[in-house]
Design an enzyme around this catalytic site. Sequence first.
Site, PDB file in Angstrom:
ATOM      1  N   GLY A 244       9.241 -37.770 -43.140  1.00 49.84           N
ATOM      2  CA  GLY A 244       9.209 -37.634 -41.761  1.00 49.84           C
ATOM      3  C   GLY A 244       8.077 -37.061 -41.127  1.00 49.84           C
ATOM      4  O   GLY A 244       7.806 -36.910 -39.778  1.00 49.84           O
ATOM      5  N   GLY A 284       6.564 -40.041 -47.039  1.00 48.92           N
ATOM      6  CA  GLY A 284       5.741 -41.483 -47.309  1.00 48.92           C
ATOM      7  C   GLY A 284       4.552 -41.398 -46.426  1.00 48.92           C
ATOM      8  O   GLY A 284       3.725 -41.341 -46.958  1.00 48.92           O
ATOM      9  N   ARG A 285       4.587 -41.515 -45.148  1.00 46.98           N
ATOM     10  CA  ARG A 285       3.416 -41.572 -44.179  1.00 46.98           C
ATOM     11  C   ARG A 285       2.456 -40.621 -44.363  1.00 46.98           C
ATOM     12  O   ARG A 285       1.095 -40.837 -44.612  1.00 46.98           O
ATOM     13  CB  ARG A 285       3.920 -41.680 -42.750  1.00 46.98           C
ATOM     14  N   ARG A 321       3.025 -52.505 -36.699  1.00 47.44           N
ATOM     15  CA  ARG A 321       3.495 -51.667 -35.775  1.00 47.44           C
ATOM     16  C   ARG A 321       3.340 -51.525 -34.473  1.00 47.44           C
ATOM     17  O   ARG A 321       4.137 -51.231 -33.738  1.00 47.44           O
ATOM     18  CB  ARG A 321       2.849 -50.151 -36.537  1.00 47.44           C
ATOM     19  N   CYS A 352       0.151 -66.849 -32.248  1.00 48.63           N
ATOM     20  CA  CYS A 352       0.529 -67.626 -31.131  1.00 48.63           C
ATOM     21  C   CYS A 352       1.763 -66.884 -30.442  1.00 48.63           C
ATOM     22  O   CYS A 352       3.002 -67.490 -30.318  1.00 48.63           O
ATOM     23  CB  CYS A 352       0.890 -69.103 -31.266  1.00 48.63           C
ATOM     24  N   TYR A 382       2.961 -48.020 -43.965  1.00 45.80           N
ATOM     25  CA  TYR A 382       3.713 -49.049 -43.036  1.00 45.80           C
ATOM     26  C   TYR A 382       2.794 -49.972 -42.177  1.00 45.80           C
ATOM     27  O   TYR A 382       3.306 -50.630 -41.480  1.00 45.80           O
ATOM     28  CB  TYR A 382       4.572 -48.212 -41.917  1.00 45.80           C
TER      29      TYR A 382
HETATM   30  N1  LLP Z   1      13.509 -40.860 -46.915  1.00 41.99           N
HETATM   31  C1  LLP Z   1      14.124 -41.786 -46.493  1.00 41.99           C
HETATM   32  C2  LLP Z   1      15.653 -41.822 -46.660  1.00 41.99           C
HETATM   33  C3  LLP Z   1      13.540 -42.680 -45.377  1.00 41.99           C
HETATM   34  O1  LLP Z   1      14.233 -43.769 -44.826  1.00 41.99           O
HETATM   35  C4  LLP Z   1      12.227 -42.621 -45.216  1.00 41.99           C
HETATM   36  C5  LLP Z   1      11.482 -43.558 -44.259  1.00 41.99           C
HETATM   37  C6  LLP Z   1      11.130 -41.772 -45.755  1.00 41.99           C
HETATM   38  C7  LLP Z   1      12.020 -40.862 -46.653  1.00 41.99           C
HETATM   39  C8  LLP Z   1       9.897 -41.525 -45.542  1.00 41.99           C
HETATM   40  O2  LLP Z   1       9.549 -41.096 -44.103  1.00 41.99           O
HETATM   41  P1  LLP Z   1       7.977 -40.967 -43.705  1.00 41.99           P
HETATM   42  O3  LLP Z   1       7.621 -39.431 -44.549  1.00 41.99           O
HETATM   43  O4  LLP Z   1       7.326 -41.941 -44.313  1.00 41.99           O
HETATM   44  O5  LLP Z   1       8.099 -40.708 -42.239  1.00 41.99           O
HETATM   45  N2  LLP Z   1       8.314 -48.459 -40.311  1.00 41.99           N
HETATM   46  C9  LLP Z   1       8.291 -47.185 -39.700  1.00 41.99           C
HETATM   47  C10 LLP Z   1       8.793 -46.113 -40.322  1.00 41.99           C
HETATM   48  C11 LLP Z   1      10.058 -46.308 -40.993  1.00 41.99           C
HETATM   49  C12 LLP Z   1      10.571 -44.928 -41.929  1.00 41.99           C
HETATM   50  C13 LLP Z   1      11.622 -45.636 -42.591  1.00 41.99           C
HETATM   51  N3  LLP Z   1      12.237 -44.303 -43.283  1.00 41.99           N
HETATM   52  C14 LLP Z   1       6.737 -47.076 -38.872  1.00 41.99           C
HETATM   53  O6  LLP Z   1       5.941 -47.732 -39.167  1.00 41.99           O
HETATM   54  O7  LLP Z   1       6.622 -45.931 -38.343  1.00 41.99           O
END
Ligand code: LLP
Length: 423
Positions: A244, A284-285, A321, A352, A382
Amino acid sequence: MNIPLTEQLQYHNGQLHMEASNITSLATEYPTPFYCYSQARLLDNIRRCQAAFTPRGIAVHYAMKANSNMHILSLISDQGLGADTVSGGEIQRAVSAGFPPERIIFSGVGKSAAEIRQALEVGIGQFNVESAEELMRLASLAETANQPVRVALRVNPDVAVDTHRHITTGTKGNKFGIEPAQALKLFREYASHPRLRLSGLAMHIGSQICDATPYRQALSRLLSLVSTLKYEGITISHLDLGGGFGIDYGNGNSLSFEDAARTIAETLASEAPDYTGDVVVEPGRSIIADAGILVTTVNYVKQAEPRPFLILDAAMNDLMRPALYQAEHPLIPAHRRGPSATEQFDVVGPVCESTDTFSRNTPLDNAPQAGDIMAFLCAGAYCSVMSSGYNSRDITAELLIGQGQATLIRRRITQADLMQFEQ
Ligand code: LLP
């Protein structure tokens, strides 16, 4: 909005370069739209992440839902990270990309029986379980497993997080996690289960979080559960704190690896000084977002009231997004013509639907013209993974820039490819 350029994405003589590759030249070789990633930036992000967490005894598992291209995954597994997965497909990719099964965590609120069986066969390191019902299913499927199955319960710590409401996950009413009181009951019930080793707690409070405070609060709640369990003779030896960590999309806000790691380490030191188990985070991000761009061509500058439309060849199916979360990805030209007036545009794609709008009232200089190559920034996470073939559009190619060259790491998936699967 600032333009969040990186060391690996810079203008040289007015031409946008990713590492040594000129984006305009790449766009003559590969049809737009396409995603383009910097290997050096990805590796640099991983290095900074490891430098913050590893010395504090915190392991890093990459949340591969952010970008699960096989080439990207192998680069990440080569750096020694584990993987956080949420589907049978992700487990299959993680294993093929070389992540050791014991360093794969299987998260997710709706694991099917087939996915659980697959994960058991692979011998993954940990299941993060999200409900009593799932725990029951796992217990019965694990009966024939030839080794004990490590389980963490994902707790919903109910903390408020300042991010888009669609990407908060750790507050009451979200489908994710188990309430602490129910988790306590499940620990008592399954403490001496012959096959399940219920020894972990997990949390993930949301995504794109730019303030460390909610991590401190949520971890604190998790740790009070750890001490209640300890009092009852149940030892927790695995803490998974989720991901996150927010990145700068151009508004100047982000949460650095260093700040996140320090907050976690300080909270552990002050509230659970005798905790000796493992600690894991799952970014992740923050690992891949700013390593990627989406390269697109201006199809038309359509004159209209109250503002002109910039109609690109990229659309919501390629970059979802903005339509889904009103997310803004800065858009910059691949070739700067020199000083020019700033004009306002509504930036849209050719699909469209009115939702196929990247941004409204967007100030752009450089007097955009049809045929111009432009790039959406911070498009490594993402973005490609969430793309689709809506409107029977091809699925976007992906390029990796590294070691002085561009490599096609996913070719464009064409209509001919897609039509093969249909009768
Ligand atoms: N761990 C779990 C259990 C998760 O559900 C997620 C993301 C992460 C780790 C990684 O989070 P990050 O470090 O990437 O923030 N599609 C959305 C984001 C959805 C995230 C879902 N879970 C977007 O484009 O902002």
